[in-house]
Motif scaffolding. Structure first.
Motif, short mmCIF file in Angstrom:
data_model
loop_
_atom_site.label_atom_id
_atom_site.label_comp_id
_atom_site.label_asym_id
_atom_site.label_seq_id
_atom_site.Cartn_x
_atom_site.Cartn_y
_atom_site.Cartn_z
N LEU A 56 0.64 -1.35 0.19
CA LEU A 56 -0.23 -0.17 -0.07
C LEU A 56 0.69 1.57 0.10
N ARG A 57 2.16 1.01 0.20
CA ARG A 57 2.64 2.46 0.76
C ARG A 57 3.89 2.39 -0.02
N ALA A 58 4.12 1.47 -0.79
CA ALA A 58 5.28 1.24 -2.09
C ALA A 58 5.23 2.58 -3.10
N GLY A 59 4.67 3.41 -3.00
CA GLY A 59 4.30 3.98 -3.94
C GLY A 59 4.28 4.09 -5.28
N LEU A 60 3.78 4.60 -6.13
CA LEU A 60 2.95 4.30 -8.04
C LEU A 60 4.05 3.86 -8.88
N ILE A 61 2.70 3.12 -9.21
CA ILE A 61 2.86 1.37 -9.55
C ILE A 61 3.30 2.08 -11.45
N GLN A 62 4.27 2.12 -11.64
CA GLN A 62 4.75 2.10 -13.40
C GLN A 62 5.02 0.88 -14.33
N PRO A 63 3.63 0.30 -14.57
CA PRO A 63 3.60 -0.65 -15.85
C PRO A 63 4.47 -0.49 -16.93
N GLY A 64 5.40 -1.84 -17.34
CA GLY A 64 5.78 -1.72 -19.02
C GLY A 64 7.28 -1.45 -18.08
N ALA A 65 7.30 -1.15 -17.25
CA ALA A 65 9.49 -1.17 -16.85
C ALA A 65 9.85 -1.49 -15.44
N LEU A 66 8.40 -1.08 -14.33
CA LEU A 66 9.10 -1.86 -13.24
C LEU A 66 10.14 -3.38 -12.34
N ARG A 67 10.88 -3.04 -11.55
CA ARG A 67 11.16 -4.23 -11.79
C ARG A 67 11.06 -4.36 -10.25
N VAL A 68 10.88 -5.65 -9.92
CA VAL A 68 10.84 -6.32 -8.88
C VAL A 68 10.43 -7.92 -7.92
N CYS A 69 10.81 -7.73 -6.62
CA CYS A 69 11.52 -8.98 -5.87
C CYS A 69 9.79 -9.23 -5.53
N LEU A 70 9.58 -11.01 -5.57
CA LEU A 70 8.07 -11.61 -5.50
C LEU A 70 8.16 -12.37 -4.10
N GLY A 71 7.30 -12.47 -3.40
CA GLY A 71 7.83 -13.34 -2.05
C GLY A 71 6.12 -13.94 -1.90
N ARG A 72 5.66 -15.21 -1.37
CA ARG A 72 4.71 -15.45 -0.50
C ARG A 72 4.11 -14.62 0.85
N GLY A 109 1.93 -15.34 3.79
CA GLY A 109 0.76 -15.40 4.89
C GLY A 109 -0.57 -15.98 3.79
N GLY A 110 0.10 -16.80 2.71
CA GLY A 110 -0.65 -17.30 1.59
C GLY A 110 -0.93 -16.37 0.53
N ARG A 111 -0.39 -14.70 0.14
CA ARG A 111 -0.12 -13.50 -0.58
C ARG A 111 0.72 -13.48 -1.09
N TRP A 112 0.72 -13.41 -2.19
CA TRP A 112 1.88 -13.07 -3.22
C TRP A 112 1.66 -11.68 -3.15
N ILE A 113 2.79 -10.95 -3.13
CA ILE A 113 3.79 -9.75 -2.38
C ILE A 113 4.23 -9.60 -3.46
N ALA A 114 4.64 -7.66 -4.37
CA ALA A 114 6.11 -8.14 -5.02
C ALA A 114 5.97 -6.26 -4.58
N TRP A 115 7.63 -6.54 -4.16
CA TRP A 115 8.01 -5.00 -3.57
C TRP A 115 8.59 -4.58 -4.97
N PRO A 116 8.36 -3.03 -4.97
CA PRO A 116 9.46 -2.55 -6.30
C PRO A 116 10.61 -2.34 -6.05
N LEU A 117 11.56 -2.93 -6.76
CA LEU A 117 13.38 -2.62 -6.81
C LEU A 117 13.52 -1.30 -7.19
N HIS A 118 13.97 -0.20 -6.26
CA HIS A 118 14.02 0.99 -6.86
C HIS A 118 15.19 1.48 -5.78
N GLU A 119 15.51 2.62 -6.28
CA GLU A 119 16.48 3.62 -5.88
C GLU A 119 17.84 3.02 -6.16
N MET A 120 18.32 2.79 -4.73
CA MET A 120 20.08 2.69 -4.88
C MET A 120 20.14 1.32 -4.63
#
Length: 389
Positions: A84-100, A102-113
């Motif tokens: 919810l507080r990870a910033g704006l979604i930028q479709p098409g170019a955003l790199r993410v790390c993924l994990g499950r 509590g049974g939910r897939w979460i995508a954290w953006p790989l941004h900044e340094m």
């Protein structure tokens, strides 16, 4: 010869195999009956050769055509929740790390340094339903099941991740940089597996536990120590501003970097100012707030500012001067339901290992002796302290 294409679904490994065979581009072109320009275009993926040319290249390079032009596996799509507080979604170019979590897939953006140090698990290709994104996977889905997310501001969390993956290659730890309060809030929302925090409570004179109780709203968790460190004010190398005490920070010629209210070092600074009767508004601050310790340190090292809240290990790493204010403990908060799982057991083993403690000590500014110690188990009804079961 072939046709000009974008190799969608295909890739060219001609250059890689040619170099492995020890052939120059000119030599391969000669043996295959091609011009160097044509071979260069094939190697770069700008031209897809016809069957005859592909067979000649394979014959000269002693391999199969499918070795030279393998078919890429189609990208798998996975829908994940966007923090919810990870910033704006930028479709098409955003790199993410993924994990499950509590049974939910979460995508954290790989941004900044910090995003430059981690290979992405996937790329956002489009927004999904509200609060969700579609991610094209770049790694096998099975790897995602062995991922732990840890949020916090301590740069040594990246070191902890490296130690875990070296000792237990089956598991991955992904550090999500954020301040202590944000980490606890993300843990409460089910977006992290582990939260790091250093929120000293000056009223109770207690590290972290009051803040954990408030943020987790009675959710059963275990709190483990990582290290103790000194909090204070970081200053440029050599302390050119001759800042010796907090009162010096009120000089109008200074530029003071602030942190967000949820940052532990900012809270310590504000509290110590209050004790000395100095309102935080008396500090000549800059117009922007730093997100983390490293950003403050980098600005001070570059002489873009004259002072900012921080911790001794980061000050030492950047060669900064330091005005100490208080000592605190950095803790890691883990939900009770994750204790006993293989990945968390591996994590705790690394956290308490002698090698990890020795490396923290070598960095300087850390007291690693508490690493891995169970500080408390907080339940809905009561607290069990050290050693409680």
């Amino acid at each position: 010869m072939g046709r000009r294409v974008e190799l969608e679904g295909w890739e060219s490994r001609v250059r890689e195999i040619r170099q492995h065979r020890g052939l120059s581009q000119a030599e391969l072109a000669r043996r295959s009956g091609l011009s160097r320009q044509a071979l260069s275009a094939i190697e770069a993926g700008r031209y897809l050769p016809n069957v005859a040319v592909a067979l000649r290249l394979a014959q000269v390079l002693s391999c199969r055509v499918e070795d030279l032009f393998p078919v890429r596996a189609p990208s798998r799509l996975l829908e994940a929740e966007w923090p919810l507080r990870a910033g704006l979604i930028q479709p098409g170019a955003l790199r993410v790390c993924l994990g499950r979590v509590g049974g939910r897939w979460i995508a954290w953006p790989l941004h900044e340094m910090w995003g430059f140090h981690i290979a992405a698990d996937g790329r956002v290709v489009e927004g999904g339903r509200p609060g969700r994104v579609q991610v094209a996977l770049l790694i096998p889905p099975s790897m995602l099941e062995r991922t732990l997310f840890i949020g916090g501001c301590n740069p040594a969390l990246a070191l902890l991740a490296a130690h875990l993956e070296e000792r237990f290659p089956a598991y991955r730890l992904r550090w999500i940089p954020m301040n202590s309060r944000s980490a606890l809030q993300a843990l409460a929302r089910g977006e992290l597996h582990i939260a790091g925090t250093h929120l000293w409570d000056p009223v109770r004179g207690e590290d972290n536990l009051p803040a954990v109780r408030r943020a987790l709203a009675g959710r059963p968790v275990a709190v483990f120590a990582m290290a103790r460190w000194v909090e204070g004010v970081m200053l440029p190398p050599g302390n050119p501003g001759r800042i010796r005490r907090l009162q010096d920070l009120t000089r109008p010629d200074l530029r003071i970097i602030g942190r967000e209210g949820g940052a532990g070092s900012q809270r310590v600074l504000v509290w110590q100012l209050r004790r000395e009767g100095i309102p935080a508004s008396a500090l000549p601050g800059l117009r922007w707030q730093a997100r983390d310790h490293l950003t403050v340190a980098a600005a001070l090292a570059a002489r873009m500012a004259d002072a900012g809240p921080g911790v001794l290990p980061v000050a030492r790493a950047f060669g900064l001067a330091f005005l100490p204010l208080a000592e605190s403990r950095y803790d890691l908060v883990i939900p009770e339901e994750l204790l006993g799982t293989p990945e968390v057991e591996a994590f705790l083993e690394v956290l308490s290992s002698r090698r990890f403690r020795e490396e923290l000590e070598a960095i300087g500014g850390f007291d690693p002796r508490p690493a891995g110690t169970l500080v408390a188990r907080l339940s809905r009804l009561y607290t069990r302290s050290k050693g409680g079961k």
